[in-house]
Write a protein that holds these residues in place. Sequence first.
Motif, short mmCIF file in Angstrom:
data_model
loop_
_atom_site.label_atom_id
_atom_site.label_comp_id
_atom_site.label_asym_id
_atom_site.label_seq_id
_atom_site.Cartn_x
_atom_site.Cartn_y
_atom_site.Cartn_z
N PRO A 321 6.79 5.01 0.63
CA PRO A 321 6.53 4.07 1.73
C PRO A 321 6.15 2.69 1.20
O PRO A 321 5.74 2.55 0.03
N VAL A 322 6.29 1.69 2.04
CA VAL A 322 5.93 0.32 1.65
C VAL A 322 4.41 0.18 1.66
O VAL A 322 3.75 0.63 2.60
N VAL A 323 3.89 -0.42 0.59
CA VAL A 323 2.43 -0.51 0.43
C VAL A 323 2.02 -1.97 0.25
O VAL A 323 2.72 -2.74 -0.42
N THR A 324 0.92 -2.37 0.88
CA THR A 324 0.36 -3.72 0.70
C THR A 324 -1.13 -3.60 0.43
O THR A 324 -1.71 -2.52 0.58
N THR A 325 -1.73 -4.72 0.10
CA THR A 325 -3.20 -4.75 0.04
C THR A 325 -3.69 -4.86 1.49
O THR A 325 -2.90 -5.19 2.38
N GLU A 331 2.32 -4.77 -2.69
CA GLU A 331 1.83 -3.95 -3.83
C GLU A 331 3.01 -3.19 -4.43
O GLU A 331 4.01 -2.97 -3.73
N ALA A 332 2.88 -2.76 -5.65
CA ALA A 332 3.96 -1.99 -6.28
C ALA A 332 4.15 -0.67 -5.55
O ALA A 332 3.17 -0.09 -5.05
N ALA A 333 5.40 -0.22 -5.45
CA ALA A 333 5.69 1.05 -4.75
C ALA A 333 5.01 2.19 -5.48
O ALA A 333 5.00 2.23 -6.71
N PRO A 334 4.42 3.13 -4.74
CA PRO A 334 3.75 4.26 -5.41
C PRO A 334 4.76 5.21 -6.05
O PRO A 334 5.91 5.27 -5.63
N VAL A 335 4.29 5.90 -7.07
CA VAL A 335 5.14 6.90 -7.75
C VAL A 335 4.54 8.27 -7.45
O VAL A 335 3.32 8.43 -7.48
N CYS A 336 5.40 9.22 -7.14
CA CYS A 336 4.91 10.56 -6.79
C CYS A 336 4.47 11.29 -8.07
O CYS A 336 5.23 12.06 -8.65
N ASP A 337 3.26 10.97 -8.51
CA ASP A 337 2.75 11.51 -9.76
C ASP A 337 1.34 12.06 -9.52
O ASP A 337 0.45 11.32 -9.10
#
Length: 664
Positions: A321-325, A331-337
């Motif tokens: 999903p798109v992420v912001t502050t 913000e950088a896209a999250p990684v499923c980790d």
Amino acid sequence: MGEKTHAHPGAAGGVPAAGHPSDVRNVVLVGHSGSGKTTLVEALALTAGAVNRAGRVEDGATVSDHDEIERRRRRSVHLSLVPVAWDGRKVNLLDAPGYADFVGELRAGLRAADAALFVVSAAQAAESVAATTRAVWEECALVGMPRAIVVTHLDTARTSFEEMTRICAATFGGDDPDAVLPLYLPVLGPESADGHAPLTGLTGLLTQRILDYSSGERAELPPAPGQEAPLKEARDRLIEGIIAESEDESLMDRYLDGGGGSDIDIATLIADLERAVARGTFFPVLAAAPAAEGARQGIGTVELLELITRGFPTPLERTPPVVTTPSGEPEAAPVCDPEGPLLAEVVKTSSDPYAGRVSLVRVFSGTLRPDDTVHLCGHGLDAAGQAPRPCHEAEIRVTALSSPFGRQQHPVDRCVAGDLVCVARLGEAETGDTLSASGAPVLIEPWSTPDPLLPTAVRAHGKADEDKLSHGLARLVAEDPTLRLEQNPDTHQVVLWCLGEAHQEVALERLRSRYGVQVDAEPHRVALRETFGGRGPGAGGTSNSPAGTGSSRSARSRWSRCPRAAASSSWTRSSAVRCRASSSRRWRRAYGPRPPGACPPGTRSSTCASPSSTAGRTRWTPPTPRSRPPGRSPCARPRRTPVSSSWSRSARSPCWSPTTMWAR
Ligand SMILES: Nc1nc2c(ncn2[C@@H]2O[C@H](COP(=O)(O)OP(=O)(O)OP(=O)(O)O)[C@@H](O)[C@H]2O)c(=O)[nH]1
Ligand SMILES: [Mg+2]
């Protein structure tokens, strides 16, 4: 997915756990109301060994429809999570309600899932591919969500799997009907006296094996002599469809040279099929009879679980999903980790009589553990155009994590990226809120929900209910982003805006049963802000005739205040309904939309805040006249009548009484 791999795996009552995102499959079941989603989830849970007996919707005994309201109504009204274990994977089955009023729950399900299973009923072919289902299909297509179709009700008389498959290919296949093809064909038993041939099993088109349930057990048999020929056409088409989607271009040459793919081994075809399904370019059609009696109940469920575990994508393959502050900076896209920074979203909020507020959370990155301190960021829904909600940001401690199964909550010790979990008493968390690592707050862009358009004015039934009413309403709105609460300062009414009558009934029922508030619904009133002070003339003209004919029309109107407007300072909904004609596109083009919650000066109240209701649906009639053109009523355009005849609208128009004369 083409071969039988399990007889009856899984352990009833066990809590499936996932140690890595690759072990998780999140699937949402969507489809028209009554298409059989809840019944299918029950049959899948039985096949996976999560329950010992499949409950029936009619008896209110299913795992998904565990809420009192759902049992009474015999239909789903909430999104339910039923996790089951299959082939060493955790399959999170999300059962979404099919009724249009509960589309908010469906949207939450689409957010939580990585793939969608479209459940269509062969007994309700037209409804199953109705516009609402097609719209959801398009929505999934926009984000490239993998999809499969399962045809239910095949045990009922006069249903045809082939016909339903053709309808699905035409409806969902778009330009490429070969992208929607069956993987199995039903096997029918001998016809009974009434001409109905019962479903006894399935034939795998790739494996060419019969999955026979007629003996009471699932048995895999070779096709009887003479059975191969009728399957050939469907099999060839399926193989061509898979090869067309394959990334290995040599397969097509081998298929054409080798006389119908006889030299291509099944494992290669199955692997290609699974890749095409996971990419969202091929949409297999499966058959199931989840409500059939006795041993035949499980027909198609093993094949479905194999497709889910082997063909549907893991959370690692999902577009993040798109992420912001919180202030809106990208913000950088999250990684499923599982080792990454925590990022999770509350996809659903509910209230449990014992556990209190329970939040269903989808973890996109990192691992959530009990006793973790996380940052809760909750003003996402403002951005979605919803009613302003209080912004809230807080550092909170996660208490207990649990895996839901119907009414029960089974404690779990962690939730890795890609999985779903319930968190109890998560501060002020509301549906749509973001959870991120403590000290590093981020906000996930919210999903969109439709605007509620049906107003219901509510009043506490007695003095004792007054205090509880505001608390109950606030909790309802926090749980369901498709509800909107309005405190109207002009009419002094508390108005709950809903998506439709069923949504409204469920909301009021929940207020009574869950929060113990007795409420009365009263007619919704719309404040009258301004009206005409006296009589006034107006004149105007139109010319919409072919050029050069010189034909034009003009109108003269006299406007006067009607006695009813003078007597009343507010309008009830029933009177406002008459203003529906003002919602015409032409009118909106001329006057523009009404700013939310405001009734600008110079407008008559019923033109700017009048809902109109037809067949249980209410729509805003929002025009805000910038300037009223002479001779036009905002309630309804004057009709053309013969020259020199006049037409008084005072009986229909609640506020203005124009007498209009048209002349050529
Ligand atoms: N004969 C038959 N009946 C079925 C089948 N699947 C579901 N039903 C019946 O159809 C009715 C509706 O089934 P549900 O499972 O509640 O349908 P749903 O899609 O969950 O409906 P919503 O919750 O309203 O979205 C119930 O009475 C089921 O028993 C099937 O395969 N065969
Ligand atoms: Mg249901």
